[in-house]
Motif scaffolding. Sequence first.
Motif, PDB file in Angstrom:
ATOM      1  N   ASN A 270     -56.764 -57.454 -17.233  1.00 54.68           N
ATOM      2  CA  ASN A 270     -57.901 -58.122 -17.085  1.00 54.68           C
ATOM      3  C   ASN A 270     -57.056 -59.530 -16.557  1.00 54.68           C
TER       4      ASN A 270
ATOM      5  N   ASP B   9     -70.554 -47.215 -26.971  1.00 55.78           N
ATOM      6  CA  ASP B   9     -69.701 -47.028 -26.593  1.00 55.78           C
ATOM      7  C   ASP B   9     -69.763 -48.658 -26.710  1.00 55.78           C
ATOM      8  N   THR B  10     -68.517 -49.510 -27.436  1.00 50.70           N
ATOM      9  CA  THR B  10     -68.432 -50.359 -28.044  1.00 50.70           C
ATOM     10  C   THR B  10     -68.294 -51.961 -26.860  1.00 50.70           C
ATOM     11  N   ASP B  11     -68.345 -51.341 -25.823  1.00 49.45           N
ATOM     12  CA  ASP B  11     -67.827 -52.603 -25.060  1.00 49.45           C
ATOM     13  C   ASP B  11     -69.681 -52.818 -24.100  1.00 49.45           C
TER      14      ASP B  11
ATOM     15  N   ARG C  21     -56.504 -52.567 -20.913  1.00 51.56           N
ATOM     16  CA  ARG C  21     -57.577 -53.277 -19.892  1.00 51.56           C
ATOM     17  C   ARG C  21     -57.703 -54.541 -20.201  1.00 51.56           C
ATOM     18  N   GLN C  22     -57.414 -55.104 -21.197  1.00 47.57           N
ATOM     19  CA  GLN C  22     -57.088 -56.146 -21.725  1.00 47.57           C
ATOM     20  C   GLN C  22     -56.011 -56.825 -20.804  1.00 47.57           C
TER      21      GLN C  22
ATOM     22  N   THR D 157     -61.359 -47.552 -33.181  1.00 48.44           N
ATOM     23  CA  THR D 157     -62.682 -47.767 -33.464  1.00 48.44           C
ATOM     24  C   THR D 157     -62.216 -49.802 -33.401  1.00 48.44           C
ATOM     25  N   THR D 158     -61.429 -50.238 -33.085  1.00 49.51           N
ATOM     26  CA  THR D 158     -61.061 -52.003 -33.185  1.00 49.51           C
ATOM     27  C   THR D 158     -60.454 -52.239 -31.858  1.00 49.51           C
ATOM     28  N   ASN D 159     -60.776 -50.934 -30.584  1.00 54.25           N
ATOM     29  CA  ASN D 159     -60.103 -51.504 -29.534  1.00 54.25           C
ATOM     30  C   ASN D 159     -58.345 -52.279 -29.370  1.00 54.25           C
TER      31      ASN D 159
ATOM     32  N   PHE E 245     -57.701 -67.843 -24.850  1.00 54.81           N
ATOM     33  CA  PHE E 245     -57.831 -66.816 -25.761  1.00 54.81           C
ATOM     34  C   PHE E 245     -59.433 -66.530 -25.017  1.00 54.81           C
ATOM     35  N   GLY E 246     -59.616 -66.637 -24.502  1.00 59.99           N
ATOM     36  CA  GLY E 246     -60.954 -65.656 -24.102  1.00 59.99           C
ATOM     37  C   GLY E 246     -62.294 -67.015 -25.391  1.00 59.99           C
ATOM     38  N   ARG E 247     -62.525 -67.612 -25.664  1.00 64.05           N
ATOM     39  CA  ARG E 247     -63.582 -68.275 -26.708  1.00 64.05           C
ATOM     40  C   ARG E 247     -63.755 -69.508 -26.155  1.00 64.05           C
TER      41      ARG E 247
END
Lengths: 55, 486
Positions: free
Chosen positions: B398, B101-103, B394-395, B384-386, B483-485
């Motif tokens: 959120n 699960d890549t999360d 979900r993004q 695979t890259t969401n 941008f979440g960074r």
Amino acid sequence: MRMDRGQNTGGLMSSAGLVRYFDAEDSNAIQIDPKTVIATGVMIGILVQLLTFAA
Amino acid sequence: MGWKEAAEPVLTRMPAVRRPEGHVPFKRKLMWTAGILVLYFFLTNIALLGLQGGEATDLFGEFRSVLAGEMGSLMQVGIGPIVTASIVLQLLGGANLLGLDTDDPRDQVLYQGLQKLLVIVMTALTALPMVFAGGFLPAQQSLTLGGLEFGQTQIEMLLFLQIFIGGILILYMDEVVSKWGIGSGIGLFIIASVSQRLVSGFVSPTSEAFFYSWYEIITGQTGVSVASLDGLTYMLSDGGGQLIALVTTILIFAIVVYAESVRVEIPLSHARVKGARGRFPVKLIYASVLPMILVRALQANIQFMGQILNRTWGGMPTWLGDYSAGEPTGGFFYYLNPIYSPQDWMWWTADVGQEAWQVLIRISIDLSFMVVGGAIFAIFWVETTNMGPEATARQIQNSGMQIPGFRQNVGVVEKVMERYIPQVTVIGGALVGLLAVWANMLGTIGGVTGTGLLLAVSITYKLYEEIAEEQMMEMHPMMRQMFGRE
């Protein structure tokens, strides 16, 4: 447990490379400095070239 | 106990490049990227020690422009092993066989470790046949280094070691760019390799290059009268004036840049802040062109197998593969060999030794491989890259946005996304596959191949977008949070 889902997705996956890197890291893993990578590359290149001259 | 627990001690200990703490300024990112690029070019110019000069043949053949690197140099394997490892991971992940699960941060660490281990294994598997089977990279008879005498077997080991180390270096160079620079190292190496070929296809002083061949045509050195039908054919053809190749190259540029901007926009509004609106773009080339490299690499791996069999197995039946001058001319491997240039399929010219029906079978196999394969890998890539419906829903949820007129609920957003993302992905993937084959059939300047050109243009476009985003973040530190960074 489901609360923290979706927080560690590494922001936007816009420019996905073929190799994916996540934010999560294991404390056991050996950490390499990016300068070490460049220095190693340069050194190996020079070494092979010098040995070629010597041979 | 599953494979996860068993492999954990190894996978979690794979050496990784340190992550930057906090924000890396744009100029610093540019410096890291440029530094790696210079190192890459430097290493492509270092010839392998112990290689018998002039007799090596490139196992990558026509795939070289896509797989980067340089034959006979420390960068011999290019990004080949990384791409092959990625295919394995995409197939396993896309079919959900890994159970990762890549999360989940724990699984992320395992995924990264597995990815790295696979690349290392693939590097060894790519380098081994190059050195030890079929004499693609013939070793020198003997080598004396400071009084030490090396025999041929030892020199072969030495060659293998150099190629292997070069492959590992590429892996870590990619990681440095991904973590400290702009874009990814793989993208950078593909652009570098394709642009180098493109530039030399234009300006190098040989008759294969565009400008020089036109210099020859204008000064009348070709012996073909410009005003005749022959002259016209010559000016258009791949071996002459390359006008068709020029038009194809320019068209691919234009089509990719245009297709990047074709999108379905899903309107969004903020749940709490009235008037704050946005759009979620589902681009036509939603999964980008990168899945295409996986399809090409799959074809490349089949051809490597053929080349190795041809060199090592004297009694290979002709239905499997009939080779002349290192190129398959019949059998299974001929039909699975993609079309690289007009000389491969224009059966009415003297260049093609096969019958028209054989050529047509080869074209249709290549076309279906690329179109169907392009679509399948695009779907896996999105998963695979969401970028799939579930992950994007979900993004959006959120970020506090919702689709106006729909309930604010992840499931509802996902339903709307499901109407667009899968369809657009399949159409985009198939379209890119079609473009790549079409470009190869008409030829490209410098023989960069359709896939190479598509990749280079689309990666450059992505890079441009990323730089724009970076600069916006530099100007407004608040943007970084958006941008979440941080």
